[in-house]
Design a protein around this motif. Sequence first.
Motif, PDB file in Angstrom:
ATOM      1  N   ARG A  80       0.845  -0.999   0.241  1.00  0.00           N
ATOM      2  CA  ARG A  80      -0.023  -0.105  -0.118  1.00  0.00           C
ATOM      3  C   ARG A  80       0.991   1.107   0.009  1.00  0.00           C
ATOM      4  O   ARG A  80       1.793   1.507   1.149  1.00  0.00           O
ATOM      5  CB  ARG A  80      -0.854  -0.114   1.125  1.00  0.00           C
ATOM      6  CG  ARG A  80      -1.940  -1.235   1.208  1.00  0.00           C
ATOM      7  CD  ARG A  80      -2.620  -1.392   2.415  1.00  0.00           C
ATOM      8  NE  ARG A  80      -3.583  -2.450   2.567  1.00  0.00           N
ATOM      9  CZ  ARG A  80      -3.974  -2.993   3.737  1.00  0.00           C
ATOM     10  NH1 ARG A  80      -3.563  -2.619   4.845  1.00  0.00           N
ATOM     11  NH2 ARG A  80      -5.005  -3.944   3.447  1.00  0.00           N
ATOM     12  N   ARG A 121       1.289   4.672   0.943  1.00  0.00           N
ATOM     13  CA  ARG A 121       0.635   5.963   1.606  1.00  0.00           C
ATOM     14  C   ARG A 121       1.007   7.112   1.230  1.00  0.00           C
ATOM     15  O   ARG A 121       2.523   7.231   0.586  1.00  0.00           O
ATOM     16  CB  ARG A 121       0.377   5.526   2.918  1.00  0.00           C
ATOM     17  CG  ARG A 121      -0.136   4.363   3.326  1.00  0.00           C
ATOM     18  CD  ARG A 121      -1.483   4.360   3.125  1.00  0.00           C
ATOM     19  NE  ARG A 121      -2.140   2.899   3.689  1.00  0.00           N
ATOM     20  CZ  ARG A 121      -3.285   2.514   3.438  1.00  0.00           C
ATOM     21  NH1 ARG A 121      -4.061   2.969   2.524  1.00  0.00           N
ATOM     22  NH2 ARG A 121      -3.513   1.407   4.075  1.00  0.00           N
ATOM     23  N   GLU A 133       4.290   7.042   3.954  1.00  0.00           N
ATOM     24  CA  GLU A 133       4.901   5.730   4.383  1.00  0.00           C
ATOM     25  C   GLU A 133       4.245   4.309   3.259  1.00  0.00           C
ATOM     26  O   GLU A 133       3.449   4.718   2.644  1.00  0.00           O
ATOM     27  CB  GLU A 133       4.264   5.170   5.704  1.00  0.00           C
ATOM     28  CG  GLU A 133       3.069   4.850   5.933  1.00  0.00           C
ATOM     29  CD  GLU A 133       2.682   4.337   7.213  1.00  0.00           C
ATOM     30  OE1 GLU A 133       3.492   4.357   8.034  1.00  0.00           O
ATOM     31  OE2 GLU A 133       1.540   3.715   7.417  1.00  0.00           O
ATOM     32  N   GLU A 142       3.228   0.701   3.335  1.00  0.00           N
ATOM     33  CA  GLU A 142       2.470  -0.263   4.307  1.00  0.00           C
ATOM     34  C   GLU A 142       2.659  -1.434   3.470  1.00  0.00           C
ATOM     35  O   GLU A 142       2.036  -1.537   2.369  1.00  0.00           O
ATOM     36  CB  GLU A 142       1.143   0.223   4.576  1.00  0.00           C
ATOM     37  CG  GLU A 142       0.451  -0.682   5.793  1.00  0.00           C
ATOM     38  CD  GLU A 142      -0.775  -0.321   6.241  1.00  0.00           C
ATOM     39  OE1 GLU A 142      -0.776   0.549   7.127  1.00  0.00           O
ATOM     40  OE2 GLU A 142      -1.739  -0.683   5.657  1.00  0.00           O
ATOM     41  N   LEU A 200       2.473  -6.875   9.681  1.00  0.00           N
ATOM     42  CA  LEU A 200       1.929  -5.678   9.049  1.00  0.00           C
ATOM     43  C   LEU A 200       3.262  -4.701   9.411  1.00  0.00           C
ATOM     44  O   LEU A 200       3.579  -4.353  10.569  1.00  0.00           O
ATOM     45  CB  LEU A 200       0.724  -4.692   9.786  1.00  0.00           C
ATOM     46  CG  LEU A 200       0.297  -3.501   9.321  1.00  0.00           C
ATOM     47  CD1 LEU A 200       0.056  -3.392   7.929  1.00  0.00           C
ATOM     48  CD2 LEU A 200      -0.951  -3.120  10.136  1.00  0.00           C
ATOM     49  N   GLY A 203       4.791  -0.480   8.679  1.00  0.00           N
ATOM     50  CA  GLY A 203       4.484   0.809   8.155  1.00  0.00           C
ATOM     51  C   GLY A 203       6.189   1.549   8.061  1.00  0.00           C
ATOM     52  O   GLY A 203       6.594   1.389   8.879  1.00  0.00           O
TER      53      GLY A 203
END
Length: 380
Positions: free
Chosen positions: A318, A320, A323, A325, A374, A376
């Motif tokens: 992802r 962002r 960041e 992710e 997960l 970040g």
Amino acid sequence: MIDRASRVAGRITPWALGTTVFLLSMASTAGSMGVRSALPLPVLAAVAACCGVAAVFAGHRLWPLVAVGAVAYAWLVMWPAALVASYYAGTRLRRRRDLWLYVGGAVTLYALGGLISHRSEGYRALVAGTLVNALLMGGAMLGLPLVAGLWVRARRQVLDAMREQAGQLLREQVLRAGQARDQERARIAREMHDVVAHRVSLMVLHAGALEVNAPDTPTAEAAALIGRVGREALTNLREVLGVLRSPDPVRGPQPTLADLDRLLDQSRALGIVVNRHDEGEARPLPPTAERTAYRVVQEALTNVHRHAGDAETDVYVRYRPTELEVLVRNRPPTAANGDLPGSGWGLVGLRERVELVGGRLEAGPRDGGGFQVLAGIPVA
């Protein structure tokens, strides 16, 4: 803060000393701390001001203060400048010849001042013209400040020597620590080469033999995959050994997100369904961020192989605004799978890697079964 205070004190102290010499010189000619003079006040103020100015710059130039102090004492029995000159002579005159030259000149000056005072009349002849008083004043204004200056200089030399010795010891300690670190890195590199590289090389050789003598195509393909993975592991191991053996190694190409599909294909070839999902607008990212993201996915897939067997896995990348992710989650395995042995430090090391770049890592079981990782990773 300490350095700033020292600089401020270094600028203020000479002017404070000059002001003190000026005021004491005026007091001595007024009779409160010396011999009263009948000369006009502007003349006395000018002589006192010359003494004060010479005292301000005595830290850089000693002889002007000596000359002004000699004239002021012989003419007016104005003693502050001569006293300060004796102290600075003790702190600054390093050669023995210069020191004895100063002492000889000072003794001559006090003898001359005593003679002039002896031929004078009144209070000056009584205070500075007798032999006993001349000796006492010479000792007080020459001997005591000169000895104090010599003591201060010796103390500074001892402190400088101690600082130099402490610095030398610190440099030797850092050097020994660096040598011990290099030796330990070399030992670790040898151990890894002797143990890990040997075992992986054997695995690659056996995979190659199995590929050649495989009874069917699926077995040959699996053996070829094992061989490729093993050779990549050897390549990565050589890079790690290079890092350990050299304090400033030349690193080879590091994996980025462009290599992610190849990593996922390796897991798919082992029979695991791996789905990749990209969210957000892909854009060039710092190499450190892409390398960290790749390692997160690599470690998460390794844990899936080790603990979840054939569990279907989803990989989310992802993008962002500030960041990157990365989310790797697997579903519960459809069949029982015996855990493969591991170091037990994979997630710990991964968390340290992510936190070193200012990121965050969350790992744990999912509701309803399965596991997720997960991360970040800041990119702004």
